[in-house]
Motif scaffolding. Sequence first.
Motif, PDB file in Angstrom:
ATOM      1  N   LYS A  16      31.874 -69.136 -67.995  1.00  0.00           N
ATOM      2  CA  LYS A  16      32.487 -70.174 -68.820  1.00  0.00           C
ATOM      3  C   LYS A  16      32.521 -71.478 -68.038  1.00  0.00           C
ATOM      4  CE  LYS A  16      35.407 -67.077 -71.551  1.00  0.00           C
ATOM      5  NZ  LYS A  16      36.789 -66.745 -71.960  1.00  0.00           N
ATOM      6  N   SER A  17      31.375 -72.102 -67.886  1.00  0.00           N
ATOM      7  CA  SER A  17      31.309 -73.358 -67.169  1.00  0.00           C
ATOM      8  C   SER A  17      32.010 -74.448 -67.969  1.00  0.00           C
ATOM      9  CB  SER A  17      29.847 -73.745 -66.926  1.00  0.00           C
ATOM     10  OG  SER A  17      29.183 -72.742 -66.188  1.00  0.00           O
ATOM     11  N   PHE A  18      32.436 -75.473 -67.273  1.00  0.00           N
ATOM     12  CA  PHE A  18      33.082 -76.639 -67.881  1.00  0.00           C
ATOM     13  C   PHE A  18      34.380 -76.277 -68.599  1.00  0.00           C
ATOM     14  CE2 PHE A  18      28.454 -77.495 -67.969  1.00  0.00           C
ATOM     15  CZ  PHE A  18      28.422 -78.538 -67.070  1.00  0.00           C
ATOM     16  N   THR A  19      35.070 -75.254 -68.136  1.00  0.00           N
ATOM     17  CA  THR A  19      36.334 -74.847 -68.737  1.00  0.00           C
ATOM     18  C   THR A  19      37.417 -74.836 -67.677  1.00  0.00           C
ATOM     19  OG1 THR A  19      35.218 -73.466 -70.375  1.00  0.00           O
ATOM     20  CG2 THR A  19      37.553 -73.034 -69.988  1.00  0.00           C
ATOM     21  N   SER A  20      38.554 -75.455 -67.981  1.00  0.00           N
ATOM     22  CA  SER A  20      39.727 -75.388 -67.115  1.00  0.00           C
ATOM     23  C   SER A  20      40.827 -74.639 -67.845  1.00  0.00           C
ATOM     24  CB  SER A  20      40.217 -76.793 -66.744  1.00  0.00           C
ATOM     25  OG  SER A  20      39.255 -77.480 -65.971  1.00  0.00           O
ATOM     26  N   THR A  21      41.598 -73.885 -67.083  1.00  0.00           N
ATOM     27  CA  THR A  21      42.640 -73.053 -67.680  1.00  0.00           C
ATOM     28  C   THR A  21      43.967 -73.318 -66.987  1.00  0.00           C
ATOM     29  OG1 THR A  21      41.105 -71.289 -68.280  1.00  0.00           O
ATOM     30  CG2 THR A  21      43.421 -70.691 -68.079  1.00  0.00           C
ATOM     31  N   ILE A  22      45.005 -73.432 -67.793  1.00  0.00           N
ATOM     32  CA  ILE A  22      46.354 -73.524 -67.254  1.00  0.00           C
ATOM     33  C   ILE A  22      47.176 -72.413 -67.901  1.00  0.00           C
ATOM     34  CG2 ILE A  22      47.157 -75.203 -68.991  1.00  0.00           C
ATOM     35  CD1 ILE A  22      48.739 -76.505 -66.658  1.00  0.00           C
ATOM     36  N   THR A  23      47.856 -71.628 -67.081  1.00  0.00           N
ATOM     37  CA  THR A  23      48.591 -70.467 -67.571  1.00  0.00           C
ATOM     38  C   THR A  23      50.053 -70.807 -67.790  1.00  0.00           C
ATOM     39  OG1 THR A  23      49.159 -69.654 -65.372  1.00  0.00           O
ATOM     40  CG2 THR A  23      47.017 -68.991 -66.270  1.00  0.00           C
ATOM     41  N   THR A  24      50.755 -69.869 -68.420  1.00  0.00           N
ATOM     42  CA  THR A  24      52.184 -70.059 -68.632  1.00  0.00           C
ATOM     43  C   THR A  24      52.926 -70.171 -67.311  1.00  0.00           C
ATOM     44  OG1 THR A  24      52.081 -68.835 -70.710  1.00  0.00           O
ATOM     45  CG2 THR A  24      54.235 -69.062 -69.692  1.00  0.00           C
ATOM     46  N   ALA A  25      52.506 -69.388 -66.313  1.00  0.00           N
ATOM     47  CA  ALA A  25      53.137 -69.485 -65.001  1.00  0.00           C
ATOM     48  C   ALA A  25      52.927 -70.872 -64.410  1.00  0.00           C
ATOM     49  CB  ALA A  25      52.569 -68.410 -64.072  1.00  0.00           C
ATOM     50  N   ASN A  26      51.746 -71.455 -64.598  1.00  0.00           N
ATOM     51  CA  ASN A  26      51.499 -72.820 -64.130  1.00  0.00           C
ATOM     52  C   ASN A  26      52.430 -73.807 -64.811  1.00  0.00           C
ATOM     53  OD1 ASN A  26      47.938 -72.187 -64.368  1.00  0.00           O
ATOM     54  ND2 ASN A  26      49.341 -71.631 -62.742  1.00  0.00           N
ATOM     55  N   ILE A  27      52.529 -73.698 -66.129  1.00  0.00           N
ATOM     56  CA  ILE A  27      53.309 -74.652 -66.914  1.00  0.00           C
ATOM     57  C   ILE A  27      54.772 -74.631 -66.499  1.00  0.00           C
ATOM     58  CG2 ILE A  27      54.067 -75.216 -69.259  1.00  0.00           C
ATOM     59  CD1 ILE A  27      51.407 -73.969 -70.231  1.00  0.00           C
ATOM     60  N   ARG A  28      55.298 -73.460 -66.230  1.00  0.00           N
ATOM     61  CA  ARG A  28      56.720 -73.345 -65.921  1.00  0.00           C
ATOM     62  C   ARG A  28      57.076 -73.904 -64.547  1.00  0.00           C
ATOM     63  NH1 ARG A  28      58.074 -67.402 -68.463  1.00  0.00           N
ATOM     64  NH2 ARG A  28      58.914 -68.193 -70.418  1.00  0.00           N
ATOM     65  N   GLN A  29      56.116 -74.062 -63.686  1.00  0.00           N
ATOM     66  CA  GLN A  29      56.405 -74.645 -62.381  1.00  0.00           C
ATOM     67  C   GLN A  29      56.595 -76.147 -62.441  1.00  0.00           C
ATOM     68  OE1 GLN A  29      54.138 -72.912 -58.900  1.00  0.00           O
ATOM     69  NE2 GLN A  29      52.888 -72.196 -60.590  1.00  0.00           N
ATOM     70  N   LEU A  30      55.987 -76.799 -63.418  1.00  0.00           N
ATOM     71  CA  LEU A  30      56.052 -78.249 -63.497  1.00  0.00           C
ATOM     72  C   LEU A  30      57.445 -78.711 -63.903  1.00  0.00           C
ATOM     73  CD1 LEU A  30      52.675 -78.978 -65.287  1.00  0.00           C
ATOM     74  CD2 LEU A  30      53.299 -79.732 -62.997  1.00  0.00           C
ATOM     75  N   PRO A  31      57.963 -79.767 -63.271  1.00  0.00           N
ATOM     76  CA  PRO A  31      59.209 -80.359 -63.769  1.00  0.00           C
ATOM     77  C   PRO A  31      59.059 -80.743 -65.234  1.00  0.00           C
ATOM     78  CG  PRO A  31      58.647 -81.235 -61.609  1.00  0.00           C
ATOM     79  CD  PRO A  31      57.470 -80.418 -62.061  1.00  0.00           C
TER      80      PRO A  31
END
Length: 771
Positions: A116-131
Motif C-alpha cells: 500500500k504505497s502512498f498511504t499513511s495510517t494513524i491509529t486510535t492509540a496515536n490519536i489519544r496521545q495527542l493533546p
Amino acid sequence: MRLITVIMLLLCAKISQAQSVAIVAGIVATLDGVRLANAVVEIAGTSFRTVSRRDGTFRLEVPVGTHRVLARHIGFIQSTVDIALANGETIDTIRFALSASARDLHGITVTGEREKSFTSTITTANIRQLPALGEADVFRALVMLPGVTQPNDVIGRVFLAGGASDEHAITLDEHPLQSPFHVNSVLGAFNVSALERADVIMHHLPSATDGHLSGAISLETKQFAAKPSREVVLSLLSASATVEQPIIGGLDLLVSGRVTYLDRLLRQLVSHSKAGDDILFPGFHDILLRIGREEPSQFHWDLLAFSTRDEWPHQGRTANAVPANWGENLLGVRASYDKREWMFRFRLSNNQAYVHRVDSFSDVNDSIGALQHARIELNQQWLSGSLVVDHQGKNWQINGGVTASTRNHKHQWSGPFVRETFKSDVPPISASLTHQTIIGPYVEATYSSGELWMASFGTHVSVAASGSYLAPRSQAAVQLSRSTRISLAFDRRYQFDAIAGEPQEGSLTQPVFFLRIPRMADVAAISGDWRPSTFSNGVSISAGIATYAKRYRNRAVALPMWTASFDPLASVNAAANTTSDSFPQFIRTSGSTIGATATADLVTSRGIVFHGTYTAQRAQETLHKISQPTTWDVPNQVSVFTAVPLGKRWSFTSAAQLRQGTAVTPVAYRIFTVPTTIAGYGQRYVYGAPRSARLPGYSRVDIGTHYAWHHWNADWSASLHVLNVFARVNGLEYGTVQYFACQSRPDLCVDGGAVRRSLPFLPSIGLELKW
C-alpha cells in the motif's frame, strides 16, 4: 521484570543442499500464563508474528550457524538471545525476560503496508496521545501526517496535498460520508474509541475509487474481538461509552455513543451570570452501531449504522421558530467471500445529510414591522454501492467491478440567516431539486516479483449524463534493499460536484452542487521510505520523503453571490429551474500544486517517541489569466510530536505546529471622500493584486500529561491537556481598519494587521475507564 516465554516446537529439522535448517515451528508468547496477541520474534533478521492457527505452526528456513533471536511486544523492552544451529541439532525452548516499559507510547505516523504505497495510517492509540481539544479527535490528529494541512485551527476541516477541503472523500468502513462534524465544523463527529485507524491516501488512488481530486480519508471501525471489551470516557466536553461484545450465533456487536453536556452547563452559566450568548454551545450527540459475523467458510458480513445530530435548542427570534438542527445519517452493509484465489465483495450505502431551520424576521421596508417567514432546508440523499471480483495468482492479481451512485439534493432557503448558517458564498435564495447518477466500471491488474518490485495499472470509467470519462491510474515500486523502497504513481481523477467556496468557522453542512462537466486533475508522485529493523539497543527509526505535482483542469470557483442590495423577500421562482453550473455561478479555472514532504520517526528502548514531518508545497489557481495562491495555500509547515514516559504510570506528550501564514489580498491605499454627514470624511479602500500578501506565520504548542493505573480489574487513565500554551494568534483574515491604525502605532500591531481568530489558551481534563 516479567517473563515472556517463547516456545519453539521444532517438529522436524534437516540440512538442505544450501546448508539451511528447515524448521516447522509454532511461536507462542505468554505473560503470566495469558497469551499475548501480536508478539513479534525475529530470527535471522526475519520478523514473525504469533499466529492463531489450529495447529499453531508455520515453516521457515534458517541457515546453519549463529543467529540472534529477538522478541518484542508492545509495552515491553525488547530482548535478544544468540543461538547456534548445527547439523542435526534441535532446540526445545527459548526463554526471554522482558522488562515492562513505563507506558505504552506509539509513534504518530505508520507508513502503510508494503503493498500500500502512498498511504499513511494513524491509529486510535496515536490519536489519544495527542493533546486534545476537549477530547481526542481523529481529524485534528491528521495534521501530524505529511501533506495534511489545517490553516484554520478553529474548524476541523483539513486539506490533502494542496487540494481544497471538498476535494477528498471521507468514508467509514468504505461507506461514503458527507460532513461528519459537530459544533459548527469544529469537532469530528466520531468517538475514537469505536475506531481502529484512519488511512490517508493522497498521491495514488486505487482504480476502484472515484469522485475526488485530492485523495481519501478512510476510517475503519474496531476489528472483531474474541472477548468483550468496554470503555467509558469523561471529559469537559462530553461523555462517551463503547461496548464490543460477541453475542449469540457467533455475531460481533459494537456499540458506541457520545453526548455533550457542555451546552447545558454554559446555558446555566449564562442565565445566572447574565453573560452574553456568544459563549453558548450547540448540543450534539452521535451513535455508531455495527453488527457482523466472520463465518468459518471465509464469508464475512457486517451491517453499520451511524448517526450524528447538532441543535441550538433556544435559537430563534419568535415563539414559532424551529431551532437550527443539522446532522448526518448512514446505513450500510458489506459482504465478502474469500475462497482460495477468488474474492467477491459487495457494498450498499445510504447516506443523508440535512440542515433545517425555520425562523422569522422583520422587513426593514415595512412601516408596520410585520414578521416575515425565513426557512432553510437542506437535504442531500446519497445512495451508492459497489461489486468487486478479485482473482489472485502466484505473482499477479487482477480485480474489477463496478461502482454506482445516485444522489438527490433538495435545497430551499431564503431570508437573512443563510449567510450566518453556511458561512460560504451560497446563493442568497434557492429552491431546487437536483439529481445525479454515475456508473463506474473499473479494472486493475498488479504484477509483483516477490518483494523486489511490483507494478499495477488500471482505469476507472465514470459514465454520467454528460458523457464518459476515462481515468487511468498506475503505480510501481522497487525494493532497493531490505529497508529501502521507492514508489511512483500517476493518476487521472474526476469530480462531479463542488461547494460554493471554502467555509469559515461557524459553518454547518455545506450545500453540494452538481457539475455537468466534472473537475479534473492529473497527479504524479514519487516517494522513498527507509525502515530498517530495530537495532540491538532497542532503538527503532524510520524516515520517508515524497514529492508530488498536480495539474487541475476545469476547477470550479464560485462567484460571490452576496451583495448589499440583496432583498430577502425576492421571489425564488427564478432560481427554481436554474442549472447547477449557473446557480451558483461557477467559473472554470486551471490550477497546480507542487510539493514535497519529509517524515522521521524515532522510538527508543525506554519508550521515548519522536515524530516529525515537514511539508513544502504551493497551491495556485489561475483566474483571468493571473496565477495566484489559493486561500488555503500554506507553503511551509512543520509538525512535531514527542512522548516521554515519566515512571511506570506518568507520561508527558507535546505537539507543535509551525506554518507559514495564509495568502490575502492587501489594501494598496485608501481614498478620503467628501463628507456627506456630520460624521466627517468617508473613506474607500483600493485593493492590490489578489492574494499578493501573506499574513504572519503561526506556531502552536500543545502539551499533555497522562496518569495510568489498574484498579478493580479495570484500566484507568487520567489526562490533563493544554492547547496553545503560549496563546499564539493565528491570523486568518486581513484587517483593513486595523492595518491603517497600525501605520501610526506599529508597536501595538505585532500581528501585522491580521484579524485575530484562533484557538485560545485552552486547558481540558479527561478520564478513561476500560475493562
